[in-house]
Design an enzyme around this catalytic site. Structure first.
Site, PDB file in Angstrom:
ATOM      1  N   LYS A  83      83.204 -19.231  10.660  1.00 51.93           N
ATOM      2  CA  LYS A  83      84.006 -20.361  11.126  1.00 51.93           C
ATOM      3  C   LYS A  83      85.449 -19.901  11.309  1.00 51.93           C
ATOM      4  O   LYS A  83      86.146 -19.653  10.329  1.00 51.93           O
ATOM      5  CB  LYS A  83      83.907 -21.517  10.137  1.00 51.93           C
ATOM      6  CG  LYS A  83      82.484 -22.112  10.109  1.00 51.93           C
ATOM      7  CD  LYS A  83      82.275 -23.184   9.073  1.00 51.93           C
ATOM      8  CE  LYS A  83      80.874 -23.789   9.226  1.00 51.93           C
ATOM      9  NZ  LYS A  83      80.518 -24.725   8.148  1.00 51.93           N
ATOM     10  N   LYS A  93      87.262 -27.941  11.898  1.00 48.12           N
ATOM     11  CA  LYS A  93      87.182 -28.842  10.736  1.00 48.12           C
ATOM     12  C   LYS A  93      87.943 -28.255   9.546  1.00 48.12           C
ATOM     13  O   LYS A  93      88.389 -28.993   8.655  1.00 48.12           O
ATOM     14  CB  LYS A  93      85.735 -29.187  10.391  1.00 48.12           C
ATOM     15  CG  LYS A  93      84.836 -28.018   9.956  1.00 48.12           C
ATOM     16  CD  LYS A  93      84.938 -27.640   8.505  1.00 48.12           C
ATOM     17  CE  LYS A  93      84.157 -26.381   8.175  1.00 48.12           C
ATOM     18  NZ  LYS A  93      84.406 -25.873   6.816  1.00 48.12           N
TER      19      LYS A  93
HETATM   20  N1  LIG Z   1      81.080 -20.478   1.544  1.00 42.51           N
HETATM   21  C1  LIG Z   1      80.688 -21.523   2.234  1.00 42.51           C
HETATM   22  O1  LIG Z   1      80.366 -22.574   1.667  1.00 42.51           O
HETATM   23  C2  LIG Z   1      80.562 -21.417   3.727  1.00 42.51           C
HETATM   24  C3  LIG Z   1      79.689 -22.274   4.374  1.00 42.51           C
HETATM   25  C4  LIG Z   1      79.560 -22.216   5.746  1.00 42.51           C
HETATM   26  C5  LIG Z   1      80.304 -21.291   6.469  1.00 42.51           C
HETATM   27  N2  LIG Z   1      81.132 -20.463   5.814  1.00 42.51           N
HETATM   28  C6  LIG Z   1      81.855 -19.483   6.640  1.00 42.51           C
HETATM   29  O2  LIG Z   1      81.202 -18.222   6.520  1.00 42.51           O
HETATM   30  C7  LIG Z   1      82.149 -17.167   6.662  1.00 42.51           C
HETATM   31  C8  LIG Z   1      82.003 -16.214   5.488  1.00 42.51           C
HETATM   32  O3  LIG Z   1      82.257 -16.930   4.306  1.00 42.51           O
HETATM   33  P1  LIG Z   1      81.674 -16.506   2.880  1.00 42.51           P
HETATM   34  O4  LIG Z   1      81.744 -17.744   2.043  1.00 42.51           O
HETATM   35  O5  LIG Z   1      80.384 -15.809   3.014  1.00 42.51           O
HETATM   36  O6  LIG Z   1      82.728 -15.417   2.399  1.00 42.51           O
HETATM   37  P2  LIG Z   1      83.721 -15.487   1.166  1.00 42.51           P
HETATM   38  O7  LIG Z   1      84.771 -16.504   1.347  1.00 42.51           O
HETATM   39  O8  LIG Z   1      82.944 -15.518  -0.073  1.00 42.51           O
HETATM   40  O9  LIG Z   1      84.569 -14.132   1.443  1.00 42.51           O
HETATM   41  C9  LIG Z   1      84.563 -13.025   0.769  1.00 42.51           C
HETATM   42  C10 LIG Z   1      83.831 -11.925   1.504  1.00 42.51           C
HETATM   43  O10 LIG Z   1      84.742 -11.146   2.297  1.00 42.51           O
HETATM   44  C11 LIG Z   1      84.482  -9.770   2.024  1.00 42.51           C
HETATM   45  N3  LIG Z   1      85.638  -8.950   2.345  1.00 42.51           N
HETATM   46  C12 LIG Z   1      86.814  -8.843   1.675  1.00 42.51           C
HETATM   47  N4  LIG Z   1      87.610  -7.955   2.303  1.00 42.51           N
HETATM   48  C13 LIG Z   1      86.918  -7.499   3.379  1.00 42.51           C
HETATM   49  C14 LIG Z   1      87.197  -6.591   4.426  1.00 42.51           C
HETATM   50  N5  LIG Z   1      88.376  -5.970   4.513  1.00 42.51           N
HETATM   51  N6  LIG Z   1      86.258  -6.379   5.370  1.00 42.51           N
HETATM   52  C15 LIG Z   1      85.076  -7.025   5.338  1.00 42.51           C
HETATM   53  N7  LIG Z   1      84.744  -7.906   4.374  1.00 42.51           N
HETATM   54  C16 LIG Z   1      85.663  -8.144   3.411  1.00 42.51           C
HETATM   55  C17 LIG Z   1      84.143  -9.783   0.552  1.00 42.51           C
HETATM   56  O11 LIG Z   1      83.499  -8.592   0.191  1.00 42.51           O
HETATM   57  C18 LIG Z   1      83.207 -10.971   0.483  1.00 42.51           C
HETATM   58  O12 LIG Z   1      81.921 -10.626   0.870  1.00 42.51           O
HETATM   59  C19 LIG Z   1      83.509 -17.841   6.774  1.00 42.51           C
HETATM   60  O13 LIG Z   1      83.890 -17.934   8.129  1.00 42.51           O
HETATM   61  C20 LIG Z   1      83.289 -19.235   6.223  1.00 42.51           C
HETATM   62  O14 LIG Z   1      84.139 -20.210   6.795  1.00 42.51           O
HETATM   63  C21 LIG Z   1      81.271 -20.482   4.469  1.00 42.51           C
HETATM   64  O1  LIG Z   2      84.563 -24.319   1.459  1.00 42.25           O
HETATM   65  P1  LIG Z   2      85.082 -24.382   2.873  1.00 42.25           P
HETATM   66  O2  LIG Z   2      86.258 -25.295   3.006  1.00 42.25           O
HETATM   67  O3  LIG Z   2      85.313 -23.003   3.438  1.00 42.25           O
HETATM   68  O4  LIG Z   2      83.914 -25.050   3.724  1.00 42.25           O
HETATM   69  C1  LIG Z   2      82.629 -24.532   3.568  1.00 42.25           C
HETATM   70  C2  LIG Z   2      81.718 -24.864   4.727  1.00 42.25           C
HETATM   71  O5  LIG Z   2      82.305 -24.487   5.943  1.00 42.25           O
HETATM   72  C3  LIG Z   2      81.262 -26.290   4.732  1.00 42.25           C
HETATM   73  O6  LIG Z   2      80.291 -26.449   5.734  1.00 42.25           O
END
Ligand SMILES: NC(=O)c1ccc[n+]([C@@H]2O[C@H](COP(=O)([O-])OP(=O)(O)OC[C@H]3O[C@@H](n4cnc5c(N)ncnc54)[C@H](O)[C@@H]3O)[C@@H](O)[C@H]2O)c1
Ligand SMILES: O=P(O)(O)OC[C@H](O)CO
Length: 385
Positions: A150, A235
């Site tokens: 996102k 969002k």
């Molecule tokens: N967590 C949620 O609830 C959620 C839900 C839906 C979508 N998302 C989206 O998914 C995407 C990934 O989110 P997430 O929750 O898996 O990650 P996260 O927020 O847990 O981020 C940390 C990740 O980034 C990695 N990282 C740190 N430095 C780095 C670098 N230099 N190069 C590559 N990786 C590096 C870390 O190793 C770890 O895997 C984001 O765009 C987020 O908005 C997250």
């Molecule tokens: O925890 P946030 O704010 O990164 O949101 C997580 C997901 O994008 C929700 O769908």
């Protein structure tokens, strides 16, 4: 699960495509799809768990799911990858949840994507471009990608969605999956929905639906990549606004109605911005899980909202970076940088006045306005809209 939901799940499972040529060819063992998940944060780990449950169950996928890990050393001195492979848990980003024995963590990006024809991108958006650069010439020519990321990038030429960046850098098609998906809830199998956004190949979209769909994770497809991706991206900016506002709600004469107002106004700006950038974006997309549902869940329980609330509570005196490190312990916020990227687009195109909420969020995040400016913004609402 509630009986009504269970019935809906059964109905949706029956409506999943079963007998087209795409599936027939994939059911041949020699054409089994191999999946790599690029990313292993909070959502990356949950996505791996969802996928791994399906690759074991469905004959048209290789059982093993490779999960690329950005390697780090834990306080114990062990490598994160080693611990994931020994315990079957991502102890840093998703502690307490078994990923599935068929998930193999791999710190070597090139090795992780070798032979895979289904690439799932799920890292914080700021890292995607660097990862793609490392993957050029290293992936299968017939690979398909999907982005769960996102966020967006702003280039000299203008805004660039992450799916476009992946497509352009790697020369492959890229779909998206977005939705009301707080990862920790899906990890414990609480019912959720998601939307796959695809460009023009319905069979490819159905293949992605098949890879992610479980009785507790209902996935539907929408032919609107940009609309789905912009919903998931924008969002996060509204969630930052909600965090600022919620900090003040209890002390002022504001309540749940005020919280709902900021979501509604945010949704209006999300829709207007998306359609100005991509006139093809469909109204119906905003009613899918990726639209209004994701907006609500993020403003209620997301990380962006929580950290923004803490920022406001501290009167803007502690930086987002500091609060992110303290509150999220390695997880990353997307909303602050997205607000800045959106602001750049708005300034460049002369649209700042059309998007007062998005503009105010960036001006607060960058210290130009105090967090309380969100209250003044809200008090002006009746006159502005
Ligand atoms: N967590 C949620 O609830 C959620 C839900 C839906 C979508 N998302 C989206 O998914 C995407 C990934 O989110 P997430 O929750 O898996 O990650 P996260 O927020 O847990 O981020 C940390 C990740 O980034 C990695 N990282 C740190 N430095 C780095 C670098 N230099 N190069 C590559 N990786 C590096 C870390 O190793 C770890 O895997 C984001 O765009 C987020 O908005 C997250
Ligand atoms: O925890 P946030 O704010 O990164 O949101 C997580 C997901 O994008 C929700 O769908």
């Amino acid at each position: 699960m509630a009986p009504a939901l269970e019935a809906q799940v059964q109905e949706e499972e029956q409506s999943l495509p079963q007998n087209n040529n795409f599936y027939n060819s994939l059911n041949d063992a020699t054409h089994r799809s191999k999946v790599t998940v690029i990313g292993s944060g909070n959502w990356g780990s949950v996505a791996s768990k969802l996928i791994a449950s399906n690759t074991l169950r469905l004959a048209s996928f290789h059982d093993e799911v490779r999960m690329w890990v950005y390697e780090e050393t834990l306080p114990s001195g062990e490598k994160l990858t080693d611990v994931i492979n020994r315990t079957n848990e991502n102890v840093k980003y998703l502690p307490g949840i078994k990923l599935g024995q068929n998930v193999v963590a791999d710190p070597d990006l090139e090795n992780a994507v070798r032979d895979s024809n289904m690439l799932v991108f799920v890292t914080p958006h700021q890292f995607v471009e660097g990862i793609c650069k490392r993957l050029v010439g290293k992936i299968r020519e017939d690979a398909e990608a999907i982005s769960l990321v996102k966020g967006m990038e702003v280039k000299m030429e203008g805004p660039c969605m992450i799916s476009t960046l992946i497509s352009q850098q790697l020369g492959i098609n890229c779909s998206v999956l977005m939705g009301a998906n707080i990862a920790n809830e899906i990890a414990v199998e609480k019912f959720s929905e998601a939307t796959v956004g695809y460009r023009n190949n319905r069979e490819v979209a159905e293949r992605w639906v098949q890879l992610f769909y479980t009785p507790y994770f209902i996935v539907t497809a929408a032919q609107d990549v940009e609309g789905v991706e912009l919903c998931g991206t924008l969002k996060n900016v509204v969630a930052i606004a909600a965090g600022f506002l919620y900090c003040f709600v209890d002390g002022l004469e504001m309540g749940n109605n005020t919280k709902a107002a900021i979501m509604r106004l945010g949704l209006r700006e999300m829709k207007a911005f998306s359609k100005l950038l991509f006139p093809s974006v469909k109204d119906s997309t905003f009613f899918e899980s990726c639209g209004v549902a994701d907006l609500i869940t993020t403003c209620l329980g997301g990380r962006n909202r929580k950290v923004a609330e803490a920022y406001a509570r501290n009167g803007g005196k502690r930086s987002f970076d500091e609060l992110e490190a303290e509150m999220l312990q390695g997880q990353k916020l997307q909303g602050v940088s997205t607000a800045s990227e959106v602001y750049e687009v708005l300034s460049h195109r002369g649209w700042l006045e059309l998007f007062p909420l998005f503009s105010t969020v960036h001006e607060i995040c960058s210290g130009l306005l105090p967090p309380s400016a969100i209250v003044e913004y809200s008090e002006k609402l009746p006159r502005s809209f």
